[in-house]
Design an enzyme around this catalytic site. Structure first.
Site, mmCIF file in Angstrom:
data_model
loop_
_atom_site.group_PDB
_atom_site.id
_atom_site.type_symbol
_atom_site.label_atom_id
_atom_site.label_comp_id
_atom_site.label_asym_id
_atom_site.label_seq_id
_atom_site.Cartn_x
_atom_site.Cartn_y
_atom_site.Cartn_z
ATOM 1 N N HIS A 48 0.941 -1.362 -0.145
ATOM 2 C CA HIS A 48 -0.048 0.112 0.131
ATOM 3 C C HIS A 48 0.917 1.301 -0.060
ATOM 4 C CE1 HIS A 48 0.404 -1.089 4.302
ATOM 5 N NE2 HIS A 48 0.895 0.173 4.294
HETATM 6 C C1 T46 Z 1 3.486 -0.096 6.771
HETATM 7 C C2 T46 Z 1 3.953 -1.081 7.384
HETATM 8 C C3 T46 Z 1 5.409 -1.178 7.684
HETATM 9 C C4 T46 Z 1 -4.402 -0.605 13.125
HETATM 10 O O1 T46 Z 1 -5.465 -0.838 13.668
HETATM 11 N N1 T46 Z 1 -3.515 0.335 13.744
HETATM 12 C C5 T46 Z 1 -2.357 0.593 13.058
HETATM 13 O O2 T46 Z 1 -1.655 1.491 13.606
HETATM 14 C C6 T46 Z 1 -1.748 -0.204 12.156
HETATM 15 C C7 T46 Z 1 -0.501 -0.058 11.664
HETATM 16 C C8 T46 Z 1 -2.845 -1.218 11.622
HETATM 17 N N2 T46 Z 1 -3.856 -1.532 12.232
HETATM 18 C C9 T46 Z 1 -4.705 -2.622 11.690
HETATM 19 C C10 T46 Z 1 -5.373 -2.258 10.365
HETATM 20 C C11 T46 Z 1 -5.174 -3.675 9.771
HETATM 21 O O3 T46 Z 1 -6.587 -4.225 10.058
HETATM 22 O O4 T46 Z 1 -3.850 -3.708 11.728
HETATM 23 C C12 T46 Z 1 -4.145 -4.351 10.548
HETATM 24 C C13 T46 Z 1 -2.721 -4.682 9.572
HETATM 25 O O5 T46 Z 1 -2.454 -3.526 9.345
HETATM 26 P P1 T46 Z 1 -1.879 -3.296 7.661
HETATM 27 O O6 T46 Z 1 -2.227 -4.217 6.703
HETATM 28 O O7 T46 Z 1 -1.595 -1.761 7.533
HETATM 29 O O8 T46 Z 1 -0.278 -4.038 8.162
HETATM 30 P P2 T46 Z 1 1.108 -3.874 7.337
HETATM 31 O O9 T46 Z 1 2.083 -4.708 8.133
HETATM 32 O O10 T46 Z 1 0.737 -4.502 5.912
HETATM 33 O O11 T46 Z 1 1.497 -2.432 7.145
HETATM 34 C C14 T46 Z 1 1.967 -1.566 8.356
HETATM 35 C C15 T46 Z 1 1.369 -0.232 8.296
HETATM 36 O O12 T46 Z 1 0.016 -0.078 8.048
HETATM 37 C C16 T46 Z 1 1.991 0.499 7.262
HETATM 38 O O13 T46 Z 1 1.975 1.993 7.267
HETATM 39 O O14 T46 Z 1 4.153 0.761 6.175
HETATM 40 O O15 T46 Z 1 3.382 -1.826 8.364
#
Ligand code: T46
Length: 133
Positions: A48
């Site tokens: 993303h």
């Molecule tokens: C990035 C990489 C390095 C939350 O509720 N709060 C939060 O602060 C975060 C980061 C995530 N979430 C929830 C949203 C999704 O339902 O946790 C779930 C997984 O999140 P996401 O798909 O965004 O996870 P990653 O590891 O793909 O990405 C995260 C960060 O979102 C992103 O900004 O750069 O870590």
């Protein structure tokens, strides 16, 4: 590409080092800290971009690869040192993969969590770039 490796100031000691992040090390005020851990080596995270959020990623432990795309070029950065932070500005696509055993990715973020700040579809990301973002 609008990314940068930041040297995190450290105090070295034969008994173990200390890395210190104060506000002047980062180009933004930190509003949120989170970390990824217990990551299976086969995991692909990220996939993303963010509309406004900027963040710094640090491999606090172990290593992983960050693939970055700005719609024109692509770069892969391996993070494997706790004293190096990868600054990713907004409107950059990121993917994280190739996690080593025990890898921990610490993230210092410029905003609180807001799902509306995410673009999770690559074609939509490319469209936003062609609109000047
Ligand atoms: C990035 C990489 C390095 C939350 O509720 N709060 C939060 O602060 C975060 C980061 C995530 N979430 C929830 C949203 C999704 O339902 O946790 C779930 C997984 O999140 P996401 O798909 O965004 O996870 P990653 O590891 O793909 O990405 C995260 C960060 O979102 C992103 O900004 O750069 O870590």
């Amino acid at each position: 590409m609008n990314i940068k490796l930041i040297d995190i100031p450290k105090i070295e000691n034969i008994l173990g080092n200390i890395a210190v992040i104060e506000n002047d090390v980062l180009p933004f005020e930190v509003k949120r800290v989170y970390y990824l851990y217990d990551i299976p080596s086969s995991a692909n995270r990220g996939g993303h971009s963010h509309i406004k959020l900027q963040q710094v990623l640090i491999a606090i432990s172990g290593s992983f690869d960050v693939i970055l795309k700005d719609g024109i070029s692509e770069k892969t950065i391996t993070l494997n040192k706790p004293d190096k932070g990868l600054l990713i500005r907004n409107n950059i696509w990121r993917e994280l993969e190739n996690f080593s055993s025990g890898a921990v990715c610490l993230v210092l973020a410029s905003t609180i969590y807001n799902e509306e700040d995410y673009i999770r579809d690559f074609d939509e990301f490319l469209k936003s770039k062609s609109n000047g973002n």
